[in-house]
Design an enzyme around this catalytic site. Structure first.
Site, PDB file in Angstrom:
ATOM      1  N   ARG A 443      -2.211 -13.531 -82.300  1.00 17.85           N
ATOM      2  CA  ARG A 443      -1.195 -12.705 -82.130  1.00 17.85           C
ATOM      3  C   ARG A 443       0.336 -12.938 -83.024  1.00 17.85           C
ATOM      4  O   ARG A 443       0.808 -12.043 -83.166  1.00 17.85           O
ATOM      5  CB  ARG A 443      -0.363 -12.919 -80.506  1.00 17.85           C
ATOM      6  CG  ARG A 443      -1.894 -12.318 -80.149  1.00 17.85           C
ATOM      7  CD  ARG A 443      -0.728 -12.321 -78.368  1.00 17.85           C
ATOM      8  NE  ARG A 443      -2.029 -12.189 -77.492  1.00 17.85           N
ATOM      9  CZ  ARG A 443      -2.651 -13.400 -76.527  1.00 17.85           C
ATOM     10  NH1 ARG A 443      -1.774 -14.028 -77.057  1.00 17.85           N
ATOM     11  NH2 ARG A 443      -3.540 -12.980 -76.269  1.00 17.85           N
ATOM     12  N   VAL A 444       0.372 -13.651 -83.883  1.00 19.47           N
ATOM     13  CA  VAL A 444       1.741 -13.411 -84.763  1.00 19.47           C
ATOM     14  C   VAL A 444       1.181 -13.966 -86.307  1.00 19.47           C
ATOM     15  O   VAL A 444       1.701 -14.500 -86.712  1.00 19.47           O
ATOM     16  CB  VAL A 444       2.369 -14.861 -84.266  1.00 19.47           C
ATOM     17  CG1 VAL A 444       3.719 -14.573 -82.931  1.00 19.47           C
ATOM     18  CG2 VAL A 444       1.882 -16.135 -84.289  1.00 19.47           C
TER      19      VAL A 444
END
Ligand code: ATP
Ligand code: MG
Length: 584
Positions: A443-444
């Site tokens: 996700r990041v």
């Protein structure tokens, strides 16, 4: 503490105190505990070396010769452990040392067994505090009940018996930390177990520490390269991120973590491997592998094996994290692997049941989510004014028959910033690392990927998704139209390229070259099983004939259109040569 207990002060000594001494003791007690204390003397003939010991309620003041000797010993031990040249320091400690009247709370063990002891009489002990038993064994307060404490034992519990006394330390559990731990294998209390001698620590860190607050953090923005093409291209990990590796047993979970650790060679990143509930032999093997690839020098291995007590297994990841925090607070980058948290949860369940906590879902205690959230929240990328260090976590979770919706997997999935799902079927079909591209995410980490990688990886994930949809048709290959057949071979080629043997990390420039070449369909006409050899040839050609291309990628960390076109030209040229060579 009950009122009644407070009211008696007992003085123990071999010989009765004289009038003057009695007066002084009474004054001391009155000053500390008020007027209402009943003072009496009890003869204790076996008090070693003489002196006095005073007990008021559960507090003990030790003025005996033996007690003072212990105090001095402790003071010397403290300086001796922390410094190299200790003789002058020891002399100084002895010269300046004065005995103190420290109230020590002493309690009694009421029951003991399975690594758990119940203790009464320590009314002020706090959660997580270390207790010392009369024989020197250590324990930690884990359960505070109305009149007693539940305490987990770190050493063999055979050494602690009912009725033995327990002292408070007023210290929460901690581990020694420091640079000297690099290259070593230690137990969860920081004690070396690799037979290479003592480790001089730089500091002592609590095993439980609050996670850095939001103000102290900054977004993840620097890549942590694993050297594994499938991960770095599609599920990039950034420094400070928590990426879960999840899959059934024997699907290559540890292998991914190990490769990532080895790939940190020369990348200014310290690595810590925490083994929880594993066979000692497999951890020895892993340590040897780290050594073989010259990665042990920047690594610490923390081992709580399957034969260690549940409390030791429980504390292991927190201890590893404390060691990582030491480096992070110095502005350094750390990669920590927790292998694995399923076994950690099981150890915690065992411990909780023995402590008498009520079992919940799957017999885990209700706070099992917090068990892992408070651990993984401690991974962070610190803001520059706080040194800019980071802890990247790769927790590992084992699933049963691919069931990711079980209790512990879902918990940890929701705590982490992404997952790499490993699949049995892929693993056995030879697709290793067996990452399921469809359901894995990061996700990041995308923000941390270099522009070069981002541009090179382009539509890889999408292309693979399309390929998966069409894959079922591959058995009718002969009936398919030209276009579909081409797409199928393209997809197969990509999948083949993502297979990567262990201990063969790709550098960033190699990854960019491979991705650009593959996505320009340079491998279109090459037989699938010849792809590995073609890729080797291709990379060799770039290294030998076009080193400036790789250099530009490393330098600019970007991929200009010209550079991309150049790579595509070379790759297509190379494919032609390769095919010609095979035909001849
Ligand atoms: P466990 O559940 O027992 O912890 P695991 O999921 O951690 O297993 P590994 O021990 O990492 O799995 O790998 C299992 C086996 O597969 C090992 O023998 C390893 O060498 C092999 N293996 C893992 N990855 C690869 C790879 N990319 N290429 C070839 N072999 C691999
Ligand atoms: Mg493993």
């Amino acid at each position: 503490m009950t009122e009644d207990m407070l009211k008696t002060a007992v003085l123990y000594s071999a010989e009765a105190p004289n009038e003057e001494q009695t007066k002084r003791f009474e004054a001391f007690v009155r000053e500390r505990y008020g007027e209402d204390v009943d003072f009496r003397w009890e003869e204790t003939p076996d008090m070693l070396g003489g002196g006095f010991r005073l007990k008021v309620g559960s507090e003990v003041f030790d003025w005996s010769v033996e007690g003072r000797f212990q105090q001095l010993k402790e003071a010397i031990r403290k300086v001796a452990k922390r410094h190299e040249n200790v003789v002058p320091l020891i002399k100084e400690t002895i010269r300046t040392w004065t005995p103190e009247a420290i109230a020590q709370e002493v309690g009694v063990v009421t029951t003991v067994g399975d690594g758990i002891a119940t203790v009464t009489g320590l009314d002020n002990a706090t959660f997580g505090e270390i207790l010392i038993f009369s024989n020197g064994a250590r324990g930690m307060v884990q359960d505070i009940r109305e009149n007693e404490l539940g305490c987990i034992l770190f050493d063999e519990d055979g050494d602690v018996s009912e009725g033995s006394s327990v002292k408070r330390t007023a210290k929460t559990a901690g581990v020694p930390v420091g640079e000297n731990f690099l290259g070593r294998v230690v137990d969860p209390l920081g004690v070396p177990i690799d037979g290479k001698g003592d480790i001089a620590e730089a500091d002592y860190f609590p095993v439980e520490a609050p996670a850095p607050g939001i103000v102290k953090r900054q977004p993840v923005n620097t890549p942590l390269e694993t050297g594994i093409l499938a991960i770095d291209a599609m599920f990039p990990i950034g420094r400070g991120q928590r990426e879960l590796i999840i899959g059934d047993r024997q699907t290559g979970k540890t292998a991914i973590a190990l490769d990532a650790m080895i790939n940190q060679n020369g990348k200014n990143c310290i690595t810590i491997y925490v083994a929880i509930g594993q066979k000692t032999s497999s951890v020895v093997q892993l340590t040897n592998t780290l050594k073989k690839y010259d990665a042990l020098k920047h690594s610490i291995v923390v081992l709580a094996s399957a034969s260690d007590s549940a409390p030791l297994q429980y504390i292991a990841p927190y201890a590893g994290c404390a060691m990582a925090e030491y480096f992070m607070h110095q502005g350094k980058d750390v990669l920590i692997v927790y292998d694995d948290l399923s076994k950690h949860a099981v150890a915690y369940r065992t411990m909780s049941l023995l402590l008498g906590r009520s079992p919940g879902r799957e017999a885990f205690p209700g706070d099992v989510f917090y068990l892992h959230s408070r651990l993984l929240e401690r991974s962070a990328r610190m803001a520059d004014q706080y040194g800019g260090g980071s802890i990247t976590a790769l927790p590992i979770v084992e699933t049963q028959a691919g069931d990711v919706s079980a209790y512990i997997p879902t918990n940890i999935i929701s705590i982490t910033d992404g997952q790499l799902f490993l699949e049995n079927e892929l693993f056995f079909s030879g697709q290793r690392p067996a990452i399921n591209v469809g359901i894995s995410v990061s996700r990041v980490g995308g923000d941390a990927q270099t522009k070069a990688m981002k541009k090179a990886a382009g539509t890889l994930k999408l292309d693979l998704a399309q390929y998966r949809e069409m894959e079922v048709f591959s058995q009718f290959a002969s009936d398919l139209d030209e276009q579909t057949r081409k797409q199928l071979t393209y997809g197969q080629g990509l999948m083949r390229m993502l297979r990567q043997p262990q201990y063969h990390p790709y550098s960033q420039q190699e990854q960019v070259i491979l991705l650009v070449s593959a996505m320009a369909h340079a491998m279109q006409d090459i037989e699938t099983d010849q792809i590995p050899e073609f890729l080797r040839t291709l990379l060799e050609k770039f290294h030998r004939d076009h080193p400036e291309i790789g250099e530009e990628i490393e330098r600019e960390k970007d991929l200009s259109d010209q550079l991309k076109a150049k790579i595509e030209d070379v790759a297509k040229e190379c494919a032609k040569d390769f095919l010609r060579g095979n035909r001849e």
